[in-house]
Motif scaffolding. Structure first.
Motif, PDB file in Angstrom:
ATOM      1  N   ASP A  47     -84.189  -7.297 -21.612  1.00  0.00           N
ATOM      2  CA  ASP A  47     -83.606  -5.836 -21.287  1.00  0.00           C
ATOM      3  C   ASP A  47     -82.622  -6.382 -19.841  1.00  0.00           C
ATOM      4  O   ASP A  47     -83.383  -6.110 -18.519  1.00  0.00           O
ATOM      5  N   VAL A  48     -81.170  -6.439 -19.842  1.00  0.00           N
ATOM      6  CA  VAL A  48     -80.371  -6.327 -19.947  1.00  0.00           C
ATOM      7  C   VAL A  48     -79.054  -5.775 -19.462  1.00  0.00           C
ATOM      8  O   VAL A  48     -78.571  -5.031 -20.621  1.00  0.00           O
ATOM      9  N   THR A  49     -79.081  -4.911 -18.310  1.00  0.00           N
ATOM     10  CA  THR A  49     -78.280  -4.034 -18.168  1.00  0.00           C
ATOM     11  C   THR A  49     -77.700  -4.274 -17.072  1.00  0.00           C
ATOM     12  O   THR A  49     -77.568  -4.063 -16.258  1.00  0.00           O
ATOM     13  N   ILE A  50     -76.016  -3.421 -17.671  1.00  0.00           N
ATOM     14  CA  ILE A  50     -75.205  -3.489 -16.469  1.00  0.00           C
ATOM     15  C   ILE A  50     -74.440  -2.114 -16.195  1.00  0.00           C
ATOM     16  O   ILE A  50     -74.366  -1.535 -16.963  1.00  0.00           O
ATOM     17  N   ALA A  51     -73.964  -2.017 -15.594  1.00  0.00           N
ATOM     18  CA  ALA A  51     -73.954  -0.546 -14.400  1.00  0.00           C
ATOM     19  C   ALA A  51     -72.575  -0.465 -13.841  1.00  0.00           C
ATOM     20  O   ALA A  51     -73.070  -1.487 -12.528  1.00  0.00           O
ATOM     21  N   TYR A  52     -71.795   0.715 -13.316  1.00  0.00           N
ATOM     22  CA  TYR A  52     -71.329   0.811 -12.248  1.00  0.00           C
ATOM     23  C   TYR A  52     -70.484   2.029 -11.921  1.00  0.00           C
ATOM     24  O   TYR A  52     -70.569   3.061 -12.672  1.00  0.00           O
ATOM     25  N   GLY A  53     -70.750   2.166 -10.919  1.00  0.00           N
ATOM     26  CA  GLY A  53     -69.798   3.289 -10.536  1.00  0.00           C
ATOM     27  C   GLY A  53     -68.459   3.847 -10.231  1.00  0.00           C
ATOM     28  O   GLY A  53     -67.858   2.796 -10.507  1.00  0.00           O
ATOM     29  N   GLY A  54     -68.280   4.959  -9.896  1.00  0.00           N
ATOM     30  CA  GLY A  54     -66.976   4.711  -9.853  1.00  0.00           C
ATOM     31  C   GLY A  54     -65.893   5.270 -11.079  1.00  0.00           C
ATOM     32  O   GLY A  54     -66.737   5.888 -11.855  1.00  0.00           O
ATOM     33  N   GLU A  55     -65.086   4.290 -11.445  1.00  0.00           N
ATOM     34  CA  GLU A  55     -63.701   4.028 -12.264  1.00  0.00           C
ATOM     35  C   GLU A  55     -62.997   3.049 -12.888  1.00  0.00           C
ATOM     36  O   GLU A  55     -63.307   2.166 -11.131  1.00  0.00           O
ATOM     37  N   ILE A  56     -63.133   2.576 -13.770  1.00  0.00           N
ATOM     38  CA  ILE A  56     -62.163   1.459 -14.309  1.00  0.00           C
ATOM     39  C   ILE A  56     -60.737   2.049 -14.342  1.00  0.00           C
ATOM     40  O   ILE A  56     -60.289   2.385 -15.912  1.00  0.00           O
ATOM     41  N   SER A  57     -59.785   1.987 -13.469  1.00  0.00           N
ATOM     42  CA  SER A  57     -58.824   3.001 -13.890  1.00  0.00           C
ATOM     43  C   SER A  57     -57.702   1.818 -13.470  1.00  0.00           C
ATOM     44  O   SER A  57     -56.286   1.652 -14.353  1.00  0.00           O
ATOM     45  N   HIS A  58     -57.464   0.738 -13.174  1.00  0.00           N
ATOM     46  CA  HIS A  58     -56.440  -0.140 -13.396  1.00  0.00           C
ATOM     47  C   HIS A  58     -56.060  -0.499 -14.840  1.00  0.00           C
ATOM     48  O   HIS A  58     -57.361  -1.283 -16.183  1.00  0.00           O
ATOM     49  N   ALA A 232     -53.271   3.809  -9.878  1.00  0.00           N
ATOM     50  CA  ALA A 232     -51.928   3.720  -9.359  1.00  0.00           C
ATOM     51  C   ALA A 232     -51.709   3.578  -7.812  1.00  0.00           C
ATOM     52  O   ALA A 232     -50.398   2.873  -8.385  1.00  0.00           O
ATOM     53  N   LEU A 233     -52.174   4.353  -7.511  1.00  0.00           N
ATOM     54  CA  LEU A 233     -51.920   3.896  -5.830  1.00  0.00           C
ATOM     55  C   LEU A 233     -51.573   2.098  -5.214  1.00  0.00           C
ATOM     56  O   LEU A 233     -50.862   2.056  -4.729  1.00  0.00           O
ATOM     57  N   PRO A 234     -52.457   1.648  -4.987  1.00  0.00           N
ATOM     58  CA  PRO A 234     -52.899  -0.310  -5.082  1.00  0.00           C
ATOM     59  C   PRO A 234     -51.805  -0.376  -5.936  1.00  0.00           C
ATOM     60  O   PRO A 234     -50.939  -1.478  -5.209  1.00  0.00           O
ATOM     61  N   GLN A 235     -51.622  -0.321  -6.753  1.00  0.00           N
ATOM     62  CA  GLN A 235     -50.413  -0.800  -7.937  1.00  0.00           C
ATOM     63  C   GLN A 235     -48.837  -0.252  -7.482  1.00  0.00           C
ATOM     64  O   GLN A 235     -48.024  -0.699  -7.044  1.00  0.00           O
ATOM     65  N   ALA A 236     -48.276   1.250  -6.230  1.00  0.00           N
ATOM     66  CA  ALA A 236     -47.625   1.899  -6.009  1.00  0.00           C
ATOM     67  C   ALA A 236     -47.193   0.578  -4.769  1.00  0.00           C
ATOM     68  O   ALA A 236     -46.252  -0.115  -4.461  1.00  0.00           O
ATOM     69  N   ALA A 237     -48.533   0.610  -3.982  1.00  0.00           N
ATOM     70  CA  ALA A 237     -48.183  -0.569  -3.257  1.00  0.00           C
ATOM     71  C   ALA A 237     -47.995  -1.883  -3.366  1.00  0.00           C
ATOM     72  O   ALA A 237     -47.517  -1.998  -2.384  1.00  0.00           O
ATOM     73  N   ASP A 238     -48.582  -2.181  -4.321  1.00  0.00           N
ATOM     74  CA  ASP A 238     -47.887  -3.778  -4.586  1.00  0.00           C
ATOM     75  C   ASP A 238     -46.114  -4.028  -4.939  1.00  0.00           C
ATOM     76  O   ASP A 238     -46.102  -4.755  -4.174  1.00  0.00           O
ATOM     77  N   TYR A 239     -46.134  -3.360  -5.359  1.00  0.00           N
ATOM     78  CA  TYR A 239     -44.793  -2.698  -5.791  1.00  0.00           C
ATOM     79  C   TYR A 239     -43.858  -2.590  -4.669  1.00  0.00           C
ATOM     80  O   TYR A 239     -42.669  -3.714  -4.295  1.00  0.00           O
ATOM     81  N   LEU A 240     -44.013  -1.551  -4.084  1.00  0.00           N
ATOM     82  CA  LEU A 240     -43.391  -1.489  -2.976  1.00  0.00           C
ATOM     83  C   LEU A 240     -42.801  -3.089  -1.246  1.00  0.00           C
ATOM     84  O   LEU A 240     -42.191  -2.866  -1.116  1.00  0.00           O
TER      85      LEU A 240
END
Ligand code: MN
Length: 332
Positions: A47-58, A232-240
């Motif tokens: 039995d293998v389960t993968i768990a994560y916290g926060g969100e996957i928004s990218h 969106a924030l790190p992506q905006a920072a990368d873009y700028l």
């Protein structure tokens, strides 16, 4: 015994395993999780389960999870402690960068970040490696676990995103690991991941950041407004950071009940993690590396006034940019 053989021997006596990703997992963490899953299944862990916290928004990370069919569960919906063994990938500290309570300690740790002080039954923290995926490529080879197209594609994308694409301090090992998995990877999957579309919310946030940018010398501060998309924030920072003559960027915005900060610097004299710590450490949680950093300041009292987001952003924005420019020792 080699590290890989040691890991295998721990898994051989394991019936159930919870693999825990750090919060807001990136491709390196997710690819490492499915590599550990593959090793565990090959060693007949039931039995293998993968768990994560926060969100996957990218958007790329969301596409990564969907296209590679990664079965993930939020930590909230997972009884992590009910598993016989717990593995942390791409992070190591109980309670650090994870929603999982600090009292839950891992039995297995594979990571490349410095600062680990955990003592797990199996622990492999290689700070000289550029990615956790690199370590897993070595395990898979040595343990002769089948490199499926899915696994190879995930690992190759992770190595690229983590180090190779932007020549972000890769080591020779990342190039070697990429060469190892490349023949089995599906390059059209990678192409689709790179081409994954921005969500409208992310595009709006980048648009606001472009329009609101305030520059001082080669440094720039911008507001992404209020957004539901944390990434969106790190992506905006990368873009700028692409703007001519600009080498240090801070983007802030309101996400939920907090002000989020995302900063980048390609100026070798600037340690952006330390800059954020000195500018904002007393206001919230901040941290990061010399080239990228982030933070979170709870809105707290301000949240009551959050009905008028524009006013609130203007109020906090002028203070944030002053603190940032001060931390960089830039006068008006
Ligand atoms: Mn990593």
């Amino acid at each position: 015994m080699s590290r890989a053989a040691d890991l295998a021997s721990v898994l051989e006596t394991t019936e159930s395993l919870a693999i825990v990703c750090h919060d807001n997992p990136d491709p390196d963490c997710l690819a490492s999780a499915i590599a550990l899953e593959a090793i565990a299944l090959a060693r007949e862990v039931d039995d293998v389960t993968i768990a994560y916290g926060g969100e996957i928004s990218h958007q790329q990370n969301r596409a990564f999870v969907n296209m590679l069919d990664i079965g993930l569960r939020p930590i909230d919906d997972t009884d992590v402690e009910a598993h016989e063994r717990i593995g942390f990938v791409d992070h190591s500290q109980p309670g650090g960068n994870t929603e999982l309570p600090a009292r839950i300690e891992p039995d297995i740790v594979v990571d490349h970040h410095p600062g680990s002080s955990v003592e797990a039954r199996f622990e492999d923290v290689r700070t000289k490696y550029g990615a956790t995926a690199t370590i897993f490529v070595e395990y898979l080879q040595e343990l002769e676990v089948e490199l499926t197209a899915r696994l190879a594609s995930a690992l190759l994308f992770a190595l690229h995103r983590e180090r190779l694409d932007f020549v972000r301090e890769p080591t020779r090992r990342e190039y070697e690991a990429a060469l190892t998995v490349y023949p089995d990877a599906e390059l059209d999957v990678l192409e689709q991941l790179y081409g994954s579309a921005f969500s409208p919310g992310t595009l709006d946030a980048i648009g606001k950041a472009i329009a609101s940018r305030e520059r001082r010398g080669s440094s720039l501060v911008a507001s992404a407004g209020k957004t539901a998309e944390t990434d969106a924030l790190p992506q905006a920072a990368d873009y700028l950071l692409n703007l001519e003559g600009v080498d240090t960027v801070l983007v802030y915005g309101i996400v939920g009940e907090a002000i989020r900060l995302s900063a980048r610097s390609i100026d070798p004299r600037v340690h952006i993690g330390e800059t954020l710590a000195s500018g904002f450490g007393e206001l919230g949680t901040v941290g990061g590396h010399h080239d990228m950093a982030g933070g979170r300041i709870e809105l707290g009292l301000f949240a009551d006034d959050a009905d008028d987001v524009d006013e609130l952003l203007e109020f906090v924005g002028s203070r944030l940019s002053r603190r940032f420019f001060d931390a960089l020792n830039l006068d008006e």
